[in-house]
Scaffold this motif. Structure first.
Motif, mmCIF file in Angstrom:
data_model
loop_
_atom_site.group_PDB
_atom_site.id
_atom_site.type_symbol
_atom_site.label_atom_id
_atom_site.label_comp_id
_atom_site.label_asym_id
_atom_site.label_seq_id
_atom_site.Cartn_x
_atom_site.Cartn_y
_atom_site.Cartn_z
ATOM 1 N N ASN A 100 47.368 81.387 21.661
ATOM 2 C CA ASN A 100 48.462 80.545 22.146
ATOM 3 C C ASN A 100 47.984 79.099 22.258
ATOM 4 O O ASN A 100 46.801 78.803 22.025
ATOM 5 N N ASP A 102 47.621 77.180 24.907
ATOM 6 C CA ASP A 102 46.659 76.916 25.984
ATOM 7 C C ASP A 102 45.227 77.166 25.506
ATOM 8 O O ASP A 102 44.316 76.384 25.811
ATOM 9 N N GLU A 103 45.024 78.249 24.755
ATOM 10 C CA GLU A 103 43.689 78.508 24.218
ATOM 11 C C GLU A 103 43.300 77.451 23.196
ATOM 12 O O GLU A 103 42.128 77.060 23.108
ATOM 13 N N LEU A 105 44.157 74.339 23.257
ATOM 14 C CA LEU A 105 43.761 73.164 24.047
ATOM 15 C C LEU A 105 42.335 73.326 24.579
ATOM 16 O O LEU A 105 41.556 72.365 24.613
ATOM 17 N N ALA A 106 41.988 74.550 24.988
ATOM 18 C CA ALA A 106 40.619 74.812 25.457
ATOM 19 C C ALA A 106 39.621 74.634 24.322
ATOM 20 O O ALA A 106 38.512 74.120 24.527
ATOM 21 N N LYS A 314 52.021 75.110 19.685
ATOM 22 C CA LYS A 314 53.061 74.762 20.656
ATOM 23 C C LYS A 314 54.442 75.134 20.128
ATOM 24 O O LYS A 314 55.289 75.650 20.878
ATOM 25 N N ASP A 317 54.717 78.949 20.290
ATOM 26 C CA ASP A 317 54.943 79.369 21.678
ATOM 27 C C ASP A 317 56.400 79.096 22.077
ATOM 28 O O ASP A 317 57.027 79.895 22.782
#
Length: 321
Positions: A100, A102-103, A105-106, A314, A317
């Protein structure tokens, strides 16, 4: 010399990507890894790879290796990428880049903290057919682009998807979703490659057939900052005779039609109709891998950055919420 190690030498690497690493000047495949030691050894023997491992850490600790290609199911991309970047190894990671946004972005934060480089394998950006489509769009063949209509309708066992013993693509905890997560990253990435940054997007998904734990029907809309509108439909439970893979780009002067997983582009204007057929490279990722090697060697810029992939994740998602 870029000395590669492959983490996850499964079916997808057999022809699409694996052999290409040793066919590009200044690049060679040194080692492969798979948790099944027998399969790793078999792969190495068949592809003339000097070394094999059944443990990713052992491969990344091989002093001869300075770059890794991560081709595992998406659930493991983030952890392997972070580990490689911390060791100063360059990374080429398959799509979808993560489970996703968020991952993703990490992963971007890990890139910032490392001296090494990372490229995402949205390899259609480098394939001649899709560069030709970008050229047709940019040259105004269809005039000012108004809308795109995408239909990706496949049966419940799509021929477009590589067959595996355990179909991890239908296990959301491993793939992020279902076949949409396997195929749509190519499509959405190309849209962003062609038309720039989205202004807004929305969609919905559902498990229509109940054949697995994954949603099999996704609909989504994108409005780009240049006011181009995209309507997309992904359905993975139609009958065999109803399958289609089409993208129609409609403009003020005509239209451009192609298949994301095909080999042609057609366009129709007031001047008539034309179709061009392309023969894809034997190893379809080779043009991108060549650019990756150049990027790692500071010859060119990043052909697909983690920031590019964040944009794709994004949108995905947004379609499945």
């Amino acid at each position: 010399m870029i000395n590669w190690g492959i983490i996850g030498c499964g079916d997808v690497t057999e022809i699409k990507s694996g052999p290409a690493f040793s066919k590009i000047p200044g690049s060679r495949l040194v080692a492969v890894m798979r948790r099944d030691a027998a399969k790793a050894a078999d792969y190495a023997a068949r592809h003339n790879v000097p070394k094999w491992y059944s443990d990713a850490d052992e491969l990344m600790n091989d002093e001869e290796i300075n770059a890794v290609y991560i081709a595992t199911p998406p659930a493991f991309h983030l952890s392997y990428a972070i580990a490689a970047l911390k060791k100063g190894l360059h990374v080429y990671v398959e799509k979808p880049v993560t489970l996703n946004a968020d991952e993703a972005l990490a992963m971007a934060e890990a890139v910032k903290e490392s001296s090494a480089k990372l490229v995402v394998a949205h390899y259609r950006r480098a394939v001649p057919l899709f560069l030709r489509i970008r050229e047709l769009i940019a040259s105004g063949t269809a005039g000012d682009i108004r809308t795109l209509q995408i239909r990706m309708w496949q049966a419940s066992n799509p021929a477009l998807v590589a067959s595996t013993a355990d179909n991890w693509r239908l296990q959301p905890e491993l793939s992020g979703g279902g076949y949409f997560h396997d195929l749509a990253p190519h499509q959405i990435d190309l849209l962003l490659f062609y038309f720039g940054e989205p202004d807004r997007y929305q969609g919905y998904s559902l498990n229509q057939s109940g054949l697995s734990a994954a949603d099999d029907h996704v609909c989504g809309q994108i409005v780009f900052k240049n006011n181009i509108v995209v309507n997309g439909s992904w359905c993975f439970n139609v009958g065999e005779g109803q399958q289609t893979d089409t993208c129609e780009i409609v403009g003020t002067a005509g239209n451009i039609t192609f298949a994301f997983f095909g080999n042609y582009v057609s366009w129709k204007t007031l001047e008539g109709e034309k179709t061009e057929i392309f023969k894809h490279p034997q190893h379809i990722e080779q043009p991108m891998i060549s650019q990756v090697v150049d990027y790692f060697n500071d010859v060119q810029g990043n052909p697909c950055s983690i920031e590019d992939a964040i944009g794709t994740m994004k949108v995905m998602d947004g379609f499945i919420k």
